[in-house]
Design a protein around this motif. Structure first.
Motif, PDB file in Angstrom:
ATOM      1  N   LYS A   9       0.857  -1.197   0.000  1.00 54.61           N
ATOM      2  CA  LYS A   9       0.000   0.000   0.000  1.00 54.61           C
ATOM      3  C   LYS A   9       0.884   1.234   0.000  1.00 54.61           C
ATOM      4  CE  LYS A   9      -4.480  -0.701   0.729  1.00 54.61           C
ATOM      5  NZ  LYS A   9      -5.394   0.116  -0.033  1.00 54.61           N
ATOM      6  N   ALA A  10       0.415   2.288  -0.673  1.00 53.76           N
ATOM      7  CA  ALA A  10       1.126   3.563  -0.644  1.00 53.76           C
ATOM      8  C   ALA A  10       0.876   4.253   0.696  1.00 53.76           C
ATOM      9  CB  ALA A  10       0.635   4.456  -1.785  1.00 53.76           C
ATOM     10  N   LEU A  11       1.955   4.788   1.266  1.00 51.77           N
ATOM     11  CA  LEU A  11       1.845   5.542   2.515  1.00 51.77           C
ATOM     12  C   LEU A  11       2.228   6.990   2.215  1.00 51.77           C
ATOM     13  CD1 LEU A  11       1.600   5.522   5.699  1.00 51.77           C
ATOM     14  CD2 LEU A  11       4.086   5.271   5.701  1.00 51.77           C
ATOM     15  N   GLY A  57      -0.266   9.181   6.057  1.00 47.66           N
ATOM     16  CA  GLY A  57      -0.608   8.096   6.980  1.00 47.66           C
ATOM     17  C   GLY A  57      -1.775   8.392   7.908  1.00 47.66           C
ATOM     18  N   THR A  58      -2.410   9.547   7.772  1.00 45.83           N
ATOM     19  CA  THR A  58      -3.444   9.925   8.752  1.00 45.83           C
ATOM     20  C   THR A  58      -4.690   9.051   8.653  1.00 45.83           C
ATOM     21  OG1 THR A  58      -4.324  11.602   7.241  1.00 45.83           O
ATOM     22  CG2 THR A  58      -2.701  12.344   8.860  1.00 45.83           C
ATOM     23  N   ASP A  59      -4.965   8.533   7.461  1.00 41.16           N
ATOM     24  CA  ASP A  59      -6.096   7.613   7.325  1.00 41.16           C
ATOM     25  C   ASP A  59      -5.602   6.172   7.362  1.00 41.16           C
ATOM     26  OD1 ASP A  59      -8.930   7.235   6.954  1.00 41.16           O
ATOM     27  OD2 ASP A  59      -8.483   6.506   4.948  1.00 41.16           O
ATOM     28  N   GLY A 100      -1.712  15.456   6.283  1.00 45.08           N
ATOM     29  CA  GLY A 100      -2.542  14.828   5.248  1.00 45.08           C
ATOM     30  C   GLY A 100      -2.343  15.458   3.884  1.00 45.08           C
ATOM     31  N   SER A 101      -2.151  14.612   2.874  1.00 43.40           N
ATOM     32  CA  SER A 101      -1.942  15.095   1.507  1.00 43.40           C
ATOM     33  C   SER A 101      -3.287  15.150   0.770  1.00 43.40           C
ATOM     34  CB  SER A 101      -1.002  14.145   0.772  1.00 43.40           C
ATOM     35  OG  SER A 101      -1.600  12.857   0.689  1.00 43.40           O
ATOM     36  N   ILE A 102      -3.298  15.928  -0.313  1.00 45.07           N
ATOM     37  CA  ILE A 102      -4.539  16.003  -1.104  1.00 45.07           C
ATOM     38  C   ILE A 102      -4.809  14.658  -1.783  1.00 45.07           C
ATOM     39  CG2 ILE A 102      -3.376  17.078  -3.110  1.00 45.07           C
ATOM     40  CD1 ILE A 102      -6.060  18.613  -3.565  1.00 45.07           C
ATOM     41  N   SER A 157     -15.034  13.321   2.075  1.00 49.05           N
ATOM     42  CA  SER A 157     -14.008  14.281   1.647  1.00 49.05           C
ATOM     43  C   SER A 157     -14.599  15.624   1.207  1.00 49.05           C
ATOM     44  CB  SER A 157     -13.177  13.686   0.501  1.00 49.05           C
ATOM     45  OG  SER A 157     -12.340  14.689  -0.043  1.00 49.05           O
ATOM     46  N   ASP A 158     -14.289  16.658   1.993  1.00 47.05           N
ATOM     47  CA  ASP A 158     -14.637  18.029   1.587  1.00 47.05           C
ATOM     48  C   ASP A 158     -13.898  18.373   0.299  1.00 47.05           C
ATOM     49  OD1 ASP A 158     -16.146  18.980   4.009  1.00 47.05           O
ATOM     50  OD2 ASP A 158     -14.265  18.503   4.995  1.00 47.05           O
ATOM     51  N   VAL A 159     -12.643  17.957   0.253  1.00 49.56           N
ATOM     52  CA  VAL A 159     -11.738  18.306  -0.848  1.00 49.56           C
ATOM     53  C   VAL A 159     -12.247  17.735  -2.175  1.00 49.56           C
ATOM     54  CG1 VAL A 159      -9.383  17.945  -1.659  1.00 49.56           C
ATOM     55  CG2 VAL A 159      -9.814  18.439   0.764  1.00 49.56           C
TER      56      VAL A 159
HETATM   57  C1  LIG Z   1      -9.829  12.664  12.826  1.00 47.96           C
HETATM   58  C2  LIG Z   1      -9.875  12.957  11.348  1.00 47.96           C
HETATM   59  C3  LIG Z   1     -10.706  13.961  10.898  1.00 47.96           C
HETATM   60  C4  LIG Z   1     -10.751  14.241   9.528  1.00 47.96           C
HETATM   61  N1  LIG Z   1     -11.624  15.209   9.065  1.00 47.96           N
HETATM   62  C5  LIG Z   1     -11.741  15.428   7.729  1.00 47.96           C
HETATM   63  C6  LIG Z   1     -12.676  16.355   7.231  1.00 47.96           C
HETATM   64  O1  LIG Z   1     -13.381  17.030   7.968  1.00 47.96           O
HETATM   65  N2  LIG Z   1     -12.745  16.529   5.871  1.00 47.96           N
HETATM   66  C7  LIG Z   1     -11.950  15.828   5.007  1.00 47.96           C
HETATM   67  O2  LIG Z   1     -12.039  16.032   3.793  1.00 47.96           O
HETATM   68  N3  LIG Z   1     -11.068  14.925   5.470  1.00 47.96           N
HETATM   69  C8  LIG Z   1     -10.942  14.720   6.795  1.00 47.96           C
HETATM   70  N4  LIG Z   1     -10.051  13.795   7.261  1.00 47.96           N
HETATM   71  C9  LIG Z   1      -9.280  13.016   6.303  1.00 47.96           C
HETATM   72  C10 LIG Z   1      -7.885  13.550   6.130  1.00 47.96           C
HETATM   73  O3  LIG Z   1      -7.913  14.762   5.436  1.00 47.96           O
HETATM   74  C11 LIG Z   1      -7.159  12.463   5.366  1.00 47.96           C
HETATM   75  O4  LIG Z   1      -6.934  11.406   6.303  1.00 47.96           O
HETATM   76  C12 LIG Z   1      -5.838  12.878   4.776  1.00 47.96           C
HETATM   77  O5  LIG Z   1      -5.952  13.955   3.875  1.00 47.96           O
HETATM   78  C13 LIG Z   1      -5.266  11.675   4.045  1.00 47.96           C
HETATM   79  O6  LIG Z   1      -4.006  12.036   3.503  1.00 47.96           O
HETATM   80  P1  LIG Z   1      -2.709  11.184   3.901  1.00 47.96           P
HETATM   81  O7  LIG Z   1      -1.603  11.788   3.118  1.00 47.96           O
HETATM   82  O8  LIG Z   1      -2.538  11.111   5.376  1.00 47.96           O
HETATM   83  O9  LIG Z   1      -3.154   9.775   3.311  1.00 47.96           O
HETATM   84  P2  LIG Z   1      -2.735   8.310   3.811  1.00 47.96           P
HETATM   85  O10 LIG Z   1      -3.416   7.999   5.093  1.00 47.96           O
HETATM   86  O11 LIG Z   1      -1.272   8.125   3.728  1.00 47.96           O
HETATM   87  O12 LIG Z   1      -3.394   7.459   2.633  1.00 47.96           O
HETATM   88  C14 LIG Z   1      -4.808   7.354   2.487  1.00 47.96           C
HETATM   89  C15 LIG Z   1      -5.074   6.341   1.362  1.00 47.96           C
HETATM   90  O13 LIG Z   1      -4.668   6.881   0.117  1.00 47.96           O
HETATM   91  C16 LIG Z   1      -3.632   6.085  -0.483  1.00 47.96           C
HETATM   92  N5  LIG Z   1      -2.731   7.057  -1.077  1.00 47.96           N
HETATM   93  C17 LIG Z   1      -2.214   8.164  -0.475  1.00 47.96           C
HETATM   94  N6  LIG Z   1      -1.600   8.943  -1.386  1.00 47.96           N
HETATM   95  C18 LIG Z   1      -1.729   8.307  -2.574  1.00 47.96           C
HETATM   96  C19 LIG Z   1      -1.341   8.625  -3.906  1.00 47.96           C
HETATM   97  N7  LIG Z   1      -0.698   9.772  -4.195  1.00 47.96           N
HETATM   98  N8  LIG Z   1      -1.656   7.763  -4.910  1.00 47.96           N
HETATM   99  C20 LIG Z   1      -2.324   6.620  -4.646  1.00 47.96           C
HETATM  100  N9  LIG Z   1      -2.732   6.265  -3.402  1.00 47.96           N
HETATM  101  C21 LIG Z   1      -2.449   7.121  -2.383  1.00 47.96           C
HETATM  102  C22 LIG Z   1      -3.056   5.240   0.632  1.00 47.96           C
HETATM  103  O14 LIG Z   1      -2.536   4.017   0.173  1.00 47.96           O
HETATM  104  C23 LIG Z   1      -4.300   5.040   1.504  1.00 47.96           C
HETATM  105  O15 LIG Z   1      -5.086   4.003   0.966  1.00 47.96           O
HETATM  106  C24 LIG Z   1      -9.939  13.524   8.631  1.00 47.96           C
HETATM  107  C25 LIG Z   1      -9.072  12.527   9.105  1.00 47.96           C
HETATM  108  C26 LIG Z   1      -9.039  12.228  10.451  1.00 47.96           C
HETATM  109  C27 LIG Z   1      -8.119  11.144  10.928  1.00 47.96           C
END
Ligand SMILES: Cc1cc2nc3c(=O)[nH]c(=O)nc-3n(C[C@H](O)[C@H](O)[C@H](O)COP(=O)(O)OP(=O)(O)OC[C@H]3O[C@@H](n4cnc5c(N)ncnc54)[C@H](O)[C@@H]3O)c2cc1C
Ligand code: SF4
Length: 279
Positions: free
Chosen positions: A22-24, A27-29, A95-97, A148-150
Motif C-alpha cells: 500500500k502507498a503511505l 498516513g493519517t487515514d 494529510g496530503s490532497i 471528503s470536503d476536498v
Molecule cells: C480525525 C480525522 C478527521 C478528519 N476530518 C476530515 C474532514 O473534515 N474533511 C476531510 O475532507 N477529510 C478529513 N479527514 C481526512 C484527512 O484529510 C485524510 O486522512 C488525509 O488527507 C489523508 O491524507 P494522507 O496523506 O494522510 O493519506 P494516507 O493515510 O497516507 O493514505 C490514504 C489512502 O490513500 C492512499 N494514497 C495516499 N496517497 C496516494 C497517492 N498519491 N496515490 C495513490 N494512493 C495514495 C493510501 O494508500 C491510503 O489508501 C480527517 C481525518 C481524520 C483522521
C-alpha cells in the motif's frame, strides 16, 4: 511483520505497489486502519517524499498537504475553504490532497468491522440500523456518506487527475460499489495519483454543515463553481461518492433513509447560499 520500503522515484514506487503493498503518504487515514486490522498490507511504500508537491499555476502536486493549500492564494476559494474546514491543523499538516481523495468511509459499522456489504458481506447494517449521518443519494447498496470536503470542491471545479497510468476527470476516480465489485474508486492497486489540474474558474465557494465548529467531517458539504460555461454544484456527505448535482432541483430526487431526511433540507439551504455567493 509489516515492511516499509523507500523507493527512489515515483515510478519505482508505482512499480512496488500491488500484491499486498500500500502507498503511505501522510498516513493519517491509512495508519489507524492498519492498526485496527481493517486494512491489511505486508509492505508499505513510502510515497510522501516522491510525490510532486506544491502548486504550479493550475497544477497541484498530489503530495501537497491540506495546510499548504488552505493558505495559497493561487488556489480557488472552494478548494482553499474545503481544506481549511477539514480535520484539525495537525491532520492538515500531515494529510496530503492525494490521500484525502482516497480516504476510506467513516461509516461506523465499516470502521467497527461489521461484515457489511462494503466489507464483502450481504447486508448494509447502516440502512437497517443507525444511519443519521449517512447518504441521501445512491444509498441502496451501501449508504455510506463520502467524507471528503476536498473531493467535493474538486468535483465542482471540474478538476482532472493525473496518475502514474492515465489522466481522468475527478468524477471518474470514483464508482459506486455493487454486488460484483465493492471498490469505491477506480484506481488500480499499483496506480499512484501524481497531480491534480484545475481549469480556470471565475468564482467558487465551499460551505459545510458540521456537528461542531472544528474538526468534524461534513454532514453536508456544498461546493459551487462558476466558469465561463456555467455553474457546477458538488456535495460531500450525501452519497457514497462525491456527488454532482445537475442543479438545485436535483435535491428533489434524493432518496433519504428514515433518519437522513434532515440532510436534504440542509443541502437545500447550503446550495441556495452557495449559489447566491458566487452569482
Ligand atoms: C480525525 C480525522 C478527521 C478528519 N476530518 C476530515 C474532514 O473534515 N474533511 C476531510 O475532507 N477529510 C478529513 N479527514 C481526512 C484527512 O484529510 C485524510 O486522512 C488525509 O488527507 C489523508 O491524507 P494522507 O496523506 O494522510 O493519506 P494516507 O493515510 O497516507 O493514505 C490514504 C489512502 O490513500 C492512499 N494514497 C495516499 N496517497 C496516494 C497517492 N498519491 N496515490 C495513490 N494512493 C495514495 C493510501 O494508500 C491510503 O489508501 C480527517 C481525518 C481524520 C483522521
Ligand atoms: S453504509 Fe456501506 S459501509 Fe456502512 S454498513 Fe452499509 S454497506 Fe457497510
Amino acid at each position: 511483520m509489516l515492511q516499509l520500503v523507500r523507493p527512489e522515484s515515483a515510478e519505482a514506487a508505482a512499480a512496488a505497489l500491488g500484491n499486498g503493498t500500500k502507498a503511505l503518504a501522510g498516513g493519517t487515514d491509512l495508519v489507524p486502519l492498519l492498526r485496527d486490522g481493517i486494512v491489511h498490507a505486508e509492505t508499505l511504500v513510502q510515497v510522501a517524499p516522491l510525490l510532486p508537491r506544491g502548486i504550479d499555476g493550475s497544477r497541484i502536486g498530489a503530495g501537497a498537504t491540506l495546510a499548504e493549500l488552505e493558505v495559497d492564494p493561487q488556489i480557488p476559494d472552494a478548494l482553499r475553504e474545503a481544506c481549511r474546514l477539514a480535520a484539525s491543523p495537525q491532520l492538515r499538516n500531515m494529510g496530503s490532497i492525494g490521500g484525502n481523495l482516497l480516504q476510506s468511509t467513516r461509516c461506523w459499522y465499516w470502521r467497527l468491522k461489521y461484515p457489511c456489504r462494503l466489507h464483502g458481506g450481504d447486508r448494509c447494517h447502516a440502512a437497517e440500523g443507525e444511519h443519521r449521518e449517512h447518504a441521501i443519494f445512491a444509498n441502496d447498496f451501501c449508504a455510506s456518506a463520502h467524507p471528503s470536503d476536498v473531493a467535493a470542491a474538486l468535483l465542482a471545479l471540474d478538476a482532472r487527475v493525473r496518475t502514474s497510468r492515465r489522466e481522468l476527470g475527478i468524477a471518474d476516480l470514483y464508482r459506486l460499489a455493487d454486488e460484483g465489485d465493492r471498490a469505491t474508486t477506480t484506481l488500480e492497486p499499483d496506480e499512484l495519483i501524481l497531480e491534480i489540474e484545475l481549469p480556470p474558474v471565475e468564482a467558487s465557494v465551499y460551505l459545510k454543515a458540521m456537528d461542531r465548529k472544528r474538526w468534524s467531517f461534513p454532514q453536508v458539504g456544498v461546493a459551487a463553481a462558476r466558469t465561463s460555461t456555467g455553474t457546477r454544484i458538488a456535495l460531500a456527505g450525501v452519497a457514497p461518492i462525491p456527488w454532482l448535482l445537475a442543479g438545485p432541483g436535483d435535491l428533489d430526487r434524493a432518496t433519504p433513509l428514515p433518519r437522513t431526511a434532515w440532510k436534504v433540507e440542509v443541502a437545500r439551504a447550503l446550495v441556495g447560499r452557495a449559489l447566491a455567493q458566487i452569482s
